[in-house]
Structure formats: C-alpha cells, structure tokens
Design an enzyme around this catalytic site. Structure first.
Site, short mmCIF file in Angstrom:
data_model
loop_
_atom_site.label_atom_id
_atom_site.label_comp_id
_atom_site.label_asym_id
_atom_site.label_seq_id
_atom_site.Cartn_x
_atom_site.Cartn_y
_atom_site.Cartn_z
N GLU A 46 0.88 -1.16 0.00
CA GLU A 46 0.00 0.00 0.00
C GLU A 46 0.92 1.22 0.00
O GLU A 46 1.80 1.32 0.86
CB GLU A 46 -0.86 -0.02 1.27
CG GLU A 46 -1.96 1.00 1.22
CD GLU A 46 -2.82 1.01 2.48
OE1 GLU A 46 -2.75 0.05 3.26
OE2 GLU A 46 -3.54 2.01 2.66
N ARG A 271 4.83 -12.95 9.63
CA ARG A 271 5.54 -11.71 9.34
C ARG A 271 6.84 -11.68 10.11
O ARG A 271 7.02 -12.38 11.09
CB ARG A 271 4.79 -10.42 9.67
CG ARG A 271 3.51 -10.48 10.28
CD ARG A 271 2.84 -9.18 10.70
NE ARG A 271 3.39 -7.91 10.38
CZ ARG A 271 2.87 -7.10 9.44
NH1 ARG A 271 1.86 -7.48 8.71
NH2 ARG A 271 3.39 -5.91 9.26
N LYS A 281 4.37 0.29 9.54
CA LYS A 281 4.48 1.60 8.92
C LYS A 281 3.92 2.69 9.83
O LYS A 281 4.47 3.78 9.90
CB LYS A 281 3.74 1.60 7.58
CG LYS A 281 4.59 1.00 6.47
CD LYS A 281 3.91 1.11 5.13
CE LYS A 281 2.85 0.05 5.02
NZ LYS A 281 2.26 -0.05 3.68
#
Ligand code: ATP
Ligand code: MG
Length: 570
Positions: A46, A271, A281
């Site tokens: 994104e 992850r 982020k």
C-alpha cells in the site's frame, strides 16, 4: 526468539524447497496442477509509507519464487485508500524494490487500474443476490457483528431487492450521498463462525481525491474485495500474505468462486519481527513525524532507506531473508543475524583502510622532521584484485587511545611503557616516554622507531605481539563519524510499558553518538554510499551528508562476529 546458527541456516541453497510454500509449489508442479512458467506471485504494497525489512522478507519471497521457478512476479500498488496514499511513496517503493535487486513483470500495476472492473463485478454480485446496500451507520454495523461466541444480527436492509440495491449502488457512485450514508455489503452469513464472513463491507463512500484517479470515484473498494479480484485478473497463482489474513482466506475464496474468476489462492506466512525494532508503517511514521529520528532514511531505522544509508547492502538483506526462512509461526528474529549477513558481505567487498577515532599523539623521536614516506598498502590483503593505495607516514602520528595502557594486564599485547609493537605495514616502534598535561592526563607518547623494520617486519626476525593501526597527524583528514546503537535496547519495544506510555518511551537515548575521526588521506576519495573497513574498528559507509569540506561516515557494524556469543547463550 529465533536464533539460527550459520551452519544450520539454509544459506544460499538454490532450487531446493526451503520452506513450506516452495515445497507446495514444487509438489503442484510435479502433479501437473501448474506449469512452471505459470507460477505467478505479486508484491502488493500500500503506497502509504516507506518499505521496511519486513517488506524485504515478502519481496524476497515473492520475487524469489518467481525467479526460481521461472514464473512472474507483479508489483501491484494496493491503492484503495485515497486519504493516506501518495505518488511520493509509489516512487520510493519502486526504487527500493529495484535497489534490493528485483525487477517486476512488465510495468507496475495499481489496484486503481481495476476500479472499473471491480465496480462491474460489484454490480454482478448485486444481480446475483449476493450483495446489498446497507444504510446502517458504521457504528450499527459494528455493533451488530456479534462476537466470537455469538452470531451477528441481520441488517434491516438485508432484504432489499436487486433493483433497489442496484439503484442505490449506482447513486453511491454518482456522488448523491455523503460519506457513511450507505455501504455495499456481501450477503453471506451473519451467523458464520468466521467473523470475516458476516456480510463484510465491500465498498464505502469516500469523497476524496485519489492520487491516480483524481475525482473520478467517490466510492472505494475494501481490501478484502479488491485484493482477490486483482489477483485473479492478473492470474496470480500464489497470493502470499502474512498470517493476520488467515481468516480472510474464506472470503477471498468466496468472492472468486461466486464471480467465477481465475482461482487464485492465498497462502499465509509469519511476518518478520526483529529484536530492537518496530516493523509497522504506522509506528515508523510516528518516529519520523515526532522527530525521534532524523527522517525516513535515518540509519537507525529498519526501513530499506535507513538500512541502505547506514551501509547495509542488498546482498546482505537478501541473504538475511533467505537465512530466516519462511514459516507459519510468529517469532522475533535476532537483529544480529542481519549484522552477521552484513559482515559476511562487507568482509569480502569493503577495502580496508586506517582511521583513528579516539586519538593519542605519538612522536617518533628518531624520525626526521619534515620527512614523509608513502607506503603502498593493499586495500584487502585477502583480495589482491582490490588493488592498493598510498598512505603517508611521518614523525607525528595518531594511534587509538585504547591501544596504550600504562599498566597492562597479561593479555594486553598493544603499546605500554618500554614495549615494542608494529605499526601496520610501516615500522616497529617502542614507547620511550609519556607526556602528561597539568591534570595528569596522558597527551602524548614519545617513541622510537626501528628503521630496519620497514614494511612491518624486522630484519633480525624479532617478533612483536601487537599490531596497531595509525594515521599520520599532519596528513589526517578530520571527519564526522556517527556511531549507532539499537534504536530500542530491549528486544520487544512494545512490552512492559508503564501506564499511558507507548513504544517511543523505550527509545534508546544512546542510539546515536557523533565523534571526530582522523582518516588517512585515501579515505577522503570515496564517494557517498561507499563501504569501507576502518581497520580494527568496523565497517563504515560514506554518508550523504558529506560535503567537500567535511566528510561524514556512518558506522554500519563492528568487526566482531557476535554469532559465537549468541550461539553460546542459546
Ligand atoms: P505495516 O504493518 O508495516 O503497515 P502492511 O502489511 O500494512 O505493513 P503493506 O504495504 O500492505 O504493509 O504490505 C505489503 C506486503 O508486505 C504485504 O503482502 C504484507 O503482508 C507484507 N509485509 C508487511 N510487513 C511485513 C513483515 N513484517 N513481514 C513480512 N511481510 C510483511
Ligand atoms: Mg497492509
């Protein structure tokens, strides 16, 4: 915490199925379910922030699989949230992926390229009786979802007919309604044990300008809806994502099946978490905007830009991603594994020169004043191909303060009163006299040198036990040297926080220290981004803040391999 010893890590084995995802693909190829050149993955960032080392794991996995099996990997910007996304991030992400050494299939793609088709598929779902316009408030939708143990409640608008739904959806698109007035929901099952399947929202109204489609749209698709369809449109066979999307897989499959689209399949993996770092982020943005660090490329950040500026190489990051592997269980990887990988690569490529960071003056009483000798020294004694440089030697030298001790303990083989040591590639010197200032602090050593030891070995075969690095004081180039510690001293920055404090409470105040360094002149010749070893001190990278009048170096990592210590502890 995951601790891998180098010998049992997978290293650079190529081709062999190194993890459960590659094993599955290999098996499906063998079974004829997919042809090798149809193996298709995608990396779907994104564009709402800069990439970090966690993304690197996903990049290495997706692009790596495509490369290994002879398939393709798309770069697709998942740009469905106009408010947080921008072209600045789009460009930075492309640059970072390329820097890591990967190239994507054809041109970069954007979910927004598919907005028209996504819209058409939504109408199709409505016509199939599988989607409806819900006019409840966001709060009501939230409160009627039920819980893990209780079913949700049907919306009072769930029974709307196809014609009314189509009309409302078209008017949503035409901009007749305010944000939040209606949403489009899938009609699945409000009693499903999987909360994701309880009539998930597919579209919402958002009167916001999009960085690519401008004002064309005022309704935007949700991730769960757009992601699977984008995968299918691109004929992605393996859609790899992190574990938190496990429950969303059922919806992913439902949408593709209901619309009879290409059967892309989602597989989840753990992850990356790393000791002493935050990899989200949102949190990285906080560190930057609240000025806890100097920017997105601050060398203390685990962003790709930060790592790059610090001096980590793409080779080291790829090696790291390979070593940590891909599994289905969450874990926190020790950041020293990354340092190990960096050291392995830098040890091979970085030329070795001399710099003194904490200087002590040495005057050679028997060396002529005004004389300079230029010694030709190899840039890497283990790799003659790297060539050599010339280094000046004179009567006035600087050595590292820690390389002298007044009363040395047994194991200290460096300089001490009356002791002889080797100056690297130059001469043997013997400490004759100590000069102190009024406070009693040692300011200078007076030494003699042995002219018969030129090049660093004595003609009579006499041995010395210590070899020191040094620079010639009048030739030394003063530079700024930035030394880094972990940004968070503890392994998990989000653990054991006092009430009301967030992870920034745990920032290590000693994470950056700046010192003056004295470089041999050849070190002033390296361009921004160059990696060098300062002999005996560590690996350093020329920082972009370098100006003609002032050079700046970042310490990447020390020389010592901390593996042995880590392995011993575990
Ligand atoms: P963040 O939590 O940092 O915002 P994200 O998942 O929201 O990460 P995206 O831009 O959506 O960021 O991520 C693009 C891809 O990178 C996704 O497929 C995601 O699963 C993967 N990814 C993100 N963070 C990690 C991580 N720490 N480890 C492995 N893969 C990751
Ligand atoms: Mg995301």
């Amino acid at each position: 915490m995951t601790k891998l010893a180098p010998e049992n890590a997978s290293g650079s084995e190529q081709g062999a199925a190194r993890d459960f995802i590659r094993a599955r693909i290999e098996q499906e190829i063998k079974q004829g379910k997919v042809a090798p050149d149809q193996v298709q993955t995608r990396f779907p960032p994104e564009p709402n922030g800069y990439l970090h080392i966690g993304h690197a794991k996903s990049i290495c996995l997706n692009f790596g699989i495509a490369r290994e099996f002879g398939g393709k990997c798309n770069l697709r910007f998942d740009d469905t949230n106009p408010v947080k996304e921008s072209t600045e991030y789009v460009n930075a992400i492309q640059e970072d992926v390329s820097w890591l050494g990967f190239s994507w299939n054809a041109q970069a793609r954007y979910t927004s390229d598919y907005f028209d088709r996504l819209y058409e598929y939504a109408e199709e779902l409505i016509k199939l009786g599988k989607a409806y316009a819900d006019s409840q408030s966001a709060d009501d939708i939230h409160h009627t979802r039920g819980t893990l143990t209780e079913p949700g409640k049907n919306s009072p608008f769930r029974k709307r007919g196809v014609a009314e739904n189509l009309d409302l959806f078209r008017r949503m698109r035409a901009g007749e309604f305010a944000d939040g007035a209606h949403v489009l929901r899938a009609k699945i099952d409000m009693a499903s044990p999987n909360m994701v399947m309880r009539d998930p929202v597919l579209y919402r109204i958002r009167h916001a300008r999009h960085h690519r489609t401008g004002d064309k749209w005022c309704i935007y698709p949700m991730y769960d809806y757009s992601h699977c369809i984008s995968d299918a449109l691109e004929r992605v066979t393996y859609s790899l994502c992190s574990l938190e999307f496990e429950n969303n897989r059922e919806l992913y499959d439902w949408i593709l099946r209901t619309l009879n689209l290409f059967p892309s399949r989602q597989t989840e993996f753990a992850r990356l978490n790393m000791t002493g770092a935050v990899l989200s982020k949102r949190k990285l943005i906080q560190l930057v905007t609240r000025k806890h660090v100097r920017g997105w490329d601050d060398p203390r950040l685990p962003t790709i830009r930060g790592l790059r500026r610090r001096g980590y190489t793409p080779e080291a990051i790829r090696d790291f991603c390979e070593r940590i592997g891909v599994a289905r269980a969450d874990s926190r990887v020790d950041s020293s594994i990354l340092d190990f990988c960096a050291r392995e690569h830098l040890n091979r490529i970085a030329p070795r020169l001399m710099a003194v960071l904490n200087p002590l003056k040495v005057t050679l009483e028997n060396y002529p004043e005004n004389r300079t000798e230029w010694f030709e020294m190899p840039l890497n004694p283990e790799d003659a191909a790297q060539g050599s440089r010339k280094t000046p030697f004179s009567r006035n030298l600087l050595i590292e303060r820690e390389d002298f001790m007044l009363n040395p303990p047994g194991k200290f083989h460096r300089l001490a009163p009356g002791r002889e040591v080797r100056l690297r590639y130059a001469y043997y010197i013997t400490c004759k006299e100590i000069v102190r200032d009024e406070q009693g602090e040692i300011t200078e050593l007076v030494c003699s040198y042995d002219p018969d030891s030129k090049g660093g070995s004595s003609s009579d075969g006499r041995k010395v036990r210590g070899t020191l690095h040094w620079v010639s004081a009048p030739h030394a180039v003063k530079s700024e040297v930035r030394l880094y510690e972990r940004l968070f001293a503890m392994d998990n920055p989000e653990e054991n926080l006092p009430d009301g404090k967030d992870f920034t409470f745990n920032i290590n105040p000693a994470s950056l220290s700046v010192t003056e360094g004295y470089m041999e002149p050849a070190l002033a010749e390296y361009d921004v981004g160059s990696k060098v070893q300062f002999e005996r001190l560590g690996y350093f990278c020329v920082d972009k803040d370098t100006r003609p009048e002032r050079r700046v170096f970042n310490r990447i990592i020390g020389l010592k391999d901390s593996w042995s210590r880590i392995a011993a502890k575990s």
